[in-house]
Design an enzyme around this catalytic site. Structure first.
Site, PDB file in Angstrom:
ATOM      1  N   ASP A   1       0.847  -1.195   0.000  1.00  0.00           N
ATOM      2  CA  ASP A   1       0.000   0.000   0.000  1.00  0.00           C
ATOM      3  C   ASP A   1       0.883   1.246   0.000  1.00  0.00           C
ATOM      4  OD1 ASP A   1      -2.101   1.846   0.470  1.00  0.00           O
ATOM      5  OD2 ASP A   1      -3.117   0.473   1.824  1.00  0.00           O
TER       6      ASP A   1
ATOM      7  N   HIS B   1     -11.445   3.612   5.284  1.00  0.00           N
ATOM      8  CA  HIS B   1     -10.451   2.855   4.514  1.00  0.00           C
ATOM      9  C   HIS B   1      -9.025   3.227   4.934  1.00  0.00           C
ATOM     10  CE1 HIS B   1      -9.718   5.841   0.892  1.00  0.00           C
ATOM     11  NE2 HIS B   1      -9.794   6.476   2.041  1.00  0.00           N
TER      12      HIS B   1
END
Length: 338
Positions: A150, A167
């Site tokens: 990520d 998120h």
């Protein structure tokens, strides 16, 4: 010297041999869509699972090998819980996030009990709460390690998040070290924060909030940011990351892969792109090595947003996402043998 090198100097890097582990049943795959975007600030990731199916993901998985058995479990559906009007500060769309993830955890648990490896297609990254919780119902926290690929750490809480979008919080809801940093959230009582940050490693970081930076130092979080990847190369980074969280190769590995870990050149159709990211070649190498480790037991692919960008952007993003999933299952750039 960066924090990541201070942490990782104690992990030897041996490029001559890969990690050996018991092989998980990756020949039987369960695909599960989670058309959900309410954990994000940008709408559209709810279209991701269907876009990946329409782009031919399942057929491409089948073409890897005639021995691979793929079952599409469809999409997760959920009903809101009765919260009696309760509100928690700075948690946008909490009721939807909680209900969707609870239904997702149930489905992931079912797929594993069907003796299949779950591959969860998002959806925003808040769905990692449910996917990892579902895996934890079938194993122990000490037996599960997490590779989080990520651009972002996703370790905020409701008191530290600059946006309130969940998120950016899933990792913090799953770990015991940060349990006391959260208020009581009745809708998420089913989510057991039993994992340790010691069992996590992040790859591809380049956009980290102030509070998250403090947590990285306080807890000695294992990570490789883009500077580390530039300096060391993806081969050494992959080897060191896997050894850091699975030194004996005997733990199950869950990969939570956010498409925004890639540079926007390869995946621009996402809600929170960050420049100077991973190349597609680096991501394919990473996931090929994950497959070779023999430890992969579950995976998320999240934040594909077909509503962002033009047709070329969407096509590139879908093609990158498909290639990453296929590499995790065993696709070989030198050619597949059936």
């Amino acid at each position: 010297m960066s924090w990541s090198l201070k942490i990782f100097n104690k992990f030897p890097i041996n490029l001559s041999s890969s990690i050996h582990a018991r092989a998980f049943n990756s020949k039987a795959i369960g695909i599960l869509g989670v058309p959900f975007d309410k954990g994000a600030g940008t709408r559209g990731t709810d279209k991701g699972p269907n876009a990946l199916r329409e782009a031919g993901l399942i057929d491409e998985i089948k073409h890897i090998s005639s021995n691979i058995d793929v079952k599409d479990y469809g999409d997760v559906h959920y009903e809101l819980m009765n919260t009696n009007g309760r509100k928690i500060h700075n948690l946008n769309d909490l009721s939807d996030v909680a209900a969707c993830n609870k239904a997702l955890a149930d489905q992931v648990e079912k797929i594993i009990k069907d003796n299949r490896m779950p591959i969860t297609l998002g959806g925003c990254h808040s769905i990692a709460i449910g996917s990892i919780s579902g895996v934890l119902r079938t194993t122990t926290p000490d037996n599960l390690c997490i590779l989080w690929v990520d651009a972002h750490l996703d370790l905020n809480t409701n008191t530290t998040s600059p946006t309130g979008n969940m998120h950016g919080m899933p990792a913090s809801l799953l770990v015991k070290e940060l349990r006391s940093n959260w208020p009581t959230i009745p809708e998420l009582e089913w989510c057991k924060a039993d994992l340790s940050l010691r069992n996590f490693c992040w790859i591809g970081l380049r956009s980290i909030d102030y509070y998250e930076r403090i947590m990285m130092e306080q807890y000695g979080i294992k990570y490789f940011d883009m500077r580390d990847i530039d300096r060391m190369g993806i081969d050494k980074v992959t080897n060191a990351a896997l050894k850091a969280i699975n030194p004996n190769g005997d733990r199950q590995l869950h990969v939570s892969f956010d498409i925004d870990s890639l540079d926007p050149l390869f995946a621009n159709s996402t809600g929170t792109p960050a420049g100077a990211g991973l190349t597609l070649r680096e991501c394919l190498f990473l996931m090929e090595e994950v497959h070779r480790s023999g430890t992969l037991s579950s995976m998320d692919l999240v934040e594909v947003n077909p509503l962002v960008g033009d047709v070329r952007d969407v096509t590139n993003t879908l093609n990158s996402a498909k290639a990453i999933v296929c590499a995790a299952i065993g696709s070989n750039r030198s050619g597949n043998s059936s």
